[in-house]
Structures are given as structure tokens and as C-alpha cells.
Scaffold this motif. Structure first.
Motif, PDB file in Angstrom:
ATOM      1  N   MET A   1       0.845  -1.204   0.000  1.00 35.84           N
ATOM      2  CA  MET A   1       0.000   0.000   0.000  1.00 35.84           C
ATOM      3  C   MET A   1       0.881   1.256   0.000  1.00 35.84           C
ATOM      4  O   MET A   1       1.862   1.313   0.731  1.00 35.84           O
ATOM      5  CB  MET A   1      -0.879  -0.005   1.255  1.00 35.84           C
ATOM      6  N   THR A   2       0.523   2.238  -0.826  1.00 33.04           N
ATOM      7  CA  THR A   2       1.312   3.473  -0.875  1.00 33.04           C
ATOM      8  C   THR A   2       1.091   4.268   0.417  1.00 33.04           C
ATOM      9  O   THR A   2      -0.045   4.456   0.838  1.00 33.04           O
ATOM     10  CB  THR A   2       0.886   4.318  -2.093  1.00 33.04           C
ATOM     11  N   SER A   3       2.178   4.756   1.013  1.00 29.91           N
ATOM     12  CA  SER A   3       2.065   5.445   2.305  1.00 29.91           C
ATOM     13  C   SER A   3       1.631   6.901   2.102  1.00 29.91           C
ATOM     14  O   SER A   3       1.763   7.469   1.014  1.00 29.91           O
ATOM     15  CB  SER A   3       3.415   5.430   3.013  1.00 29.91           C
ATOM     16  N   SER A   4       1.159   7.507   3.190  1.00 25.11           N
ATOM     17  CA  SER A   4       0.806   8.933   3.167  1.00 25.11           C
ATOM     18  C   SER A   4       2.000   9.766   2.719  1.00 25.11           C
ATOM     19  O   SER A   4       1.866  10.681   1.899  1.00 25.11           O
ATOM     20  CB  SER A   4       0.381   9.400   4.561  1.00 25.11           C
ATOM     21  N   ALA A   5       3.183   9.435   3.256  1.00 22.81           N
ATOM     22  CA  ALA A   5       4.382  10.215   2.932  1.00 22.81           C
ATOM     23  C   ALA A   5       4.657  10.172   1.425  1.00 22.81           C
ATOM     24  O   ALA A   5       5.012  11.180   0.810  1.00 22.81           O
ATOM     25  CB  ALA A   5       5.570   9.678   3.718  1.00 22.81           C
ATOM     26  N   LEU A  26      -5.773  11.530   2.331  1.00 19.78           N
ATOM     27  CA  LEU A  26      -6.974  10.813   2.776  1.00 19.78           C
ATOM     28  C   LEU A  26      -7.460   9.848   1.701  1.00 19.78           C
ATOM     29  O   LEU A  26      -7.484  10.182   0.509  1.00 19.78           O
ATOM     30  CB  LEU A  26      -8.081  11.815   3.113  1.00 19.78           C
ATOM     31  N   VAL A  27      -7.872   8.687   2.143  1.00 19.04           N
ATOM     32  CA  VAL A  27      -8.292   7.671   1.165  1.00 19.04           C
ATOM     33  C   VAL A  27      -9.763   7.276   1.302  1.00 19.04           C
ATOM     34  O   VAL A  27     -10.337   6.712   0.377  1.00 19.04           O
ATOM     35  CB  VAL A  27      -7.429   6.382   1.278  1.00 19.04           C
ATOM     36  N   ALA A  37      -3.881   7.379   4.286  1.00 12.90           N
ATOM     37  CA  ALA A  37      -3.314   6.271   3.508  1.00 12.90           C
ATOM     38  C   ALA A  37      -2.528   5.300   4.378  1.00 12.90           C
ATOM     39  O   ALA A  37      -2.203   4.200   3.936  1.00 12.90           O
ATOM     40  CB  ALA A  37      -2.423   6.830   2.393  1.00 12.90           C
ATOM     41  N   ASP A  38      -2.233   5.698   5.633  1.00 10.16           N
ATOM     42  CA  ASP A  38      -1.554   4.776   6.553  1.00 10.16           C
ATOM     43  C   ASP A  38      -2.554   4.026   7.425  1.00 10.16           C
ATOM     44  O   ASP A  38      -2.164   3.316   8.357  1.00 10.16           O
ATOM     45  CB  ASP A  38      -0.581   5.548   7.456  1.00 10.16           C
TER      46      ASP A  38
END
Ligand code: PLP
Length: 389
Positions: A1-5, A26-27, A37-38
Motif C-alpha cells: 500500500m502506498t504510504s501517506s508520505a 486521505l483515502v 493512507a496509513d
């Protein structure tokens, strides 16, 4: 999963730097909560800045938009659609319920600034060459016409020359009396100046503006972009105090789908004629479906907004804070707003700081006392450093 950072890094490499680095990626959202996203959950007390009246993923909204998309999406303004007419009639009904006796006519657009742009044009048609008045600290949008009646120097000055003949006046009865004369075409005002820090306008000033507009033949333009559609516990925050000639609506009007309205009352609604104004997307059926569904849900929530808003203000006052605003548009006075915003974010609570000494709360209108408990607790914890009484 792609991180917030990682999302934030890619954002910063891609978009113009108008907003700085976003604090969250935000996802997903549901009700009054969002997830980043985290996978971290947040209580959203900003609601997309007073937009998400029904919170996130409200079934009435998702069903209405999906059904409309499957029926007919965009058509242009060469044509109308049943949902556009239905929405227009619902908006007209809101004005009736708010005590407007004159008929209204509506121009639909896509954002608050566009609704105000239309309002500026109405004042030009009403009194060609006339002056416009607006209040110090006013915020009416970022396109050039709306920016011309927006007071804040740092956002105006780089774009001057703006459409001229605008004067900013202090929101006092005396200043208004001095500023008005026969050449005033209109005055713009917000019932509560949201972007400036949730600063309510004195009702006496609104009433004086109404009587000066009547006396000097000017249009009273009330910008309800942030305050309208239930935000303060009534359809229009201004309607109990004065009736306008032009009212602009946006933000909550679409419950998260972009739509705005410039509403002309009586003669002001007759000023535009074919060719005087337009918009490719204004009145788009998807936006109209979102708005019609939102309005159906907001009507029954008005009493709830007043009750929760009072409870929230009371709790914050008990914790030692001074609170401004009405319903679910609240400004909380704090010692250092940016520090408080990040302390709250660390605790999973989203608010913003419209000025260095104010936290703004504009949560979904569906929020309950129980949803707000973690916020009240966090504000109690922050009170020794932040509450100024
Ligand atoms: C009172 C008011 N008018 C106009 C606007 C501009 O709306 P938009 O950002 O949709 O163009 C805003 C936005 O914050 C607002 O609060």
C-alpha cells in the motif's frame, strides 16, 4: 500500500504550490470520520471547510449521484433537465420558508467565487459605473471580481489592478452611513465572516445596510457561501435579520459535489438576460442531483444543528474557551492556533486555523454530542496552554 508520505511527495512534485504540503493524504470517509493512507482514523470537524453537510459517503448522496449518472449526466445550458428544475424549485422554496415574499430567480455555477462573480455582475447591471462596498476582513473568493470585494491585502495585492470602485468599510453603523451615497451600486457582506476567523456581523449593521441600500438604490448582496444551507441551524443565517437582494450559496449546497447558486430576489433576479452570463458546467445534472438530495436531508437537521451547536459551545466555554459563531460554525479563541491544530491532529482530530488565534469548527451537520466527546476532552487537556477565557 502506498504510504501517506509517498502520496504527499508525489503531490508536491506534481501540483502548483497553492496550498503548501497537505497535512494528510486521505483515502476514505464514513460519517464524520476519515482515514489516511496509513490507515489512521480522524474525527473531521472541518467537513471539507463547511462543505460536507451530510458527512462522508452518505447513502442519500451516493445513491442520488449514481442514479443521475446512469440516467443523464452533462447536457450543457442549451437544454434543461428535470433534476435542474427540481433543484431550482427547492432553492426557491428555501427562500419562501426563510420569509422571502418576493419571487427569486437562480443562476447555478460551480463554486463560491463564481456565485459572487455573478453577483458582482448583477450590481454592474443594476447601476452601471456604481461603487461597491464590502467590509474589512471580508472574504468572497479568489477570481478577479470576487477578489475585488475581498479585503485581505496579501491575497489581493499581487493581482492588482482588480476591477475598481470598491471601498472597504468597518462593519459599524457609523462607517456605513459615511460610505453610502447615490453612486453605490451594492454592498457585499457575510453574516459571519468565516475565513476571517468566524466573526459574526452585528445585526444592527446588517439592518442599517438594508435601509441604506433602500435609500440609495443599491443591492444588498449577502454571501451565505459558508453560512448557508443549515450551517448555523437555519437555511440562511441572515434571513431572520434582513432580506437581501442577492444571496450567494455554495459549499454545503452540494454536500461535497461542486455547485453554487447566485439567487436574485425580485427585480435583481431579472437583471441577467440571454447572453449576459453563463457557465458550461453550471446546472450540471449530477451537481443538481447531489444538491437536491443534500437539501432533502438538511431540512430535518436544522433543529439538530442548533442543539448540537449550543451543546458544543457550552462544553468549550466550560473548558475555559471563548467561542464565537452559531450552530455548527464555531470559532474558538486560543493562544496559538497553529500549535493547537497540530496538537489536535496528533490526537486524530481535524480542525483549522483561519487566523493565528482562532480554531474553526465546521463539522458535518449530522455530527452528534457523542462524536464530539473526544474533541471536548482534547480541548480540556489543551486548556492550560491554549484557553484565554
Ligand atoms: C464567505 C465565502 N465566500 C466565498 C468563498 C469562495 O468559495 P470557493 O472557494 O468555493 O470559490 C468562500 C470560501 O471559503 C467563503 O467562505
Amino acid at each position: 500500500m502506498t504510504s501517506s508520505a509517498e502520496w504527499k511527495r508525489r503531490y508536491s512534485a506534481t501540483f502548483m504550490n497553492t496550498f503548501g504540503v497537505p497535512s494528510l493524504a486521505l483515502v476514505r470517509g464514513e460519517g464524520v470520520h476519515v482515514w489516511d493512507a496509513d490507515g489512521r482514523e480522524y474525527l473531521d470537524l472541518l467537513g471539507g471547510i463547511a462543505v460536507n453537510a451530510l458527512g462522508y459517503a452518505h447513502p442519500a448522496l451516493t445513491v442520488a449521484i449514481e442514479a443521475q449518472l446512469q440516467t443523464i449526466g452533462h447536457v450543457s445550458n442549451f437544454f434543461t433537465t428535470p433534476i435542474q428544475v427540481t433543484l431550482g424549485e427547492k432553492i426557491a422554496q428555501i427562500f419562501k420558508e426563510s420569509g422571502y415574499s418576493a419571487p427569486v430567480r437562480i443562476f447555478l455555477a460551480n463554486s463560491g467565487t463564481e456565485a459572487n462573480e455573478a453577483a458582482v455582475k448583477l450590481t454592474r447591471l443594476h447601476k452601471p459605473g456604481g461603487r461597491l462596498l464590502a467590509f474589512t476582513h471580508a472574504f468572497h473568493g479568489r477570481t478577479l471580481g470576487a477578489l475585488s470585494v475581498t479585503a485581505k491585502a496579501v491575497i489581493r495585492e499581487p493581482f492588482e489592478p482588480l476591477p475598481g470602485n470598491v471601498e472597504f468599510v468597518e462593519p459599524t453603523v457609523e462607517a456605513l452611513r459615511q460610505a453610502f451615497s447615490d453612486d453605490v451600486a451594492g454592498i457585499f457582506m457575510e453574516p459571519i465572516q468565516g475565513e476571517a476567523g468566524v466573526l459574526p456581523l452585528d445585526p444592527a449593521v446588517m439592518r442599517e445596510a438594508r435601509s441604506l441600500c433602500d435609500r440609495f438604490g443599491a443591492l444588498l448582496v449577502i454571501d451565505e457561501v459558508q453560512t448557508g444551507i443549515g450551517r448555523t441551524g437555519s437555511w440562511l443565517a441572515s434571513a431572520d435579520t434582513v432580506k437581501a437582494d442577492v444571496v450567494t450559496l455554495a459549499k454545503a449546497l452540494g454536500g461535497g459535489f461542486p455547485i453554487s447558486a447566485c439567487v436574485g430576489v425580485g427585480a435583481a433576479g431579472e437583471l441577467f438576460t440571454p447572453g449576459s452570463h453563463g457557465s458550461t458546467f453550471g446546472g450540471n445534472p449530477l451537481a443538481c442531483a447531489a444538491s437536491a438530495a443534500t437539501l432533502d436531508q438538511v431540512g430535518p437537521l436544522l433543529g439538530h444543528v442548533r442543539e448540537v451547536g449550543e451543546w458544543l459551545a457550552g462544553q468549550l466555554q466550560d473548558a475555559g474557551y471563548a467561542v464565537r459563531g452559531k450552530g455548527l460554525l464555531r470559532g474558538v479563541a486560543v493562544a496559538d492556533a497553529p500549535v493547537a491544530v497540530s496538537a489536535l491532529l496528533d490526537r486524530g482530530i481535524i480542525v483549522n486555523a483561519p487566523n493565528p488565534q482562532t480554531l474553526r469548527l465546521a463539522p458535518p451537520l449530522t455530527i452528534t454530542d457523542a462524536d464530539l466527546v473526544p474533541f471536548i476532552q482534547a480541548m480540556r487537556d489543551l486548556a492550560p496552554d491554549q484557553a484565554m477565557g
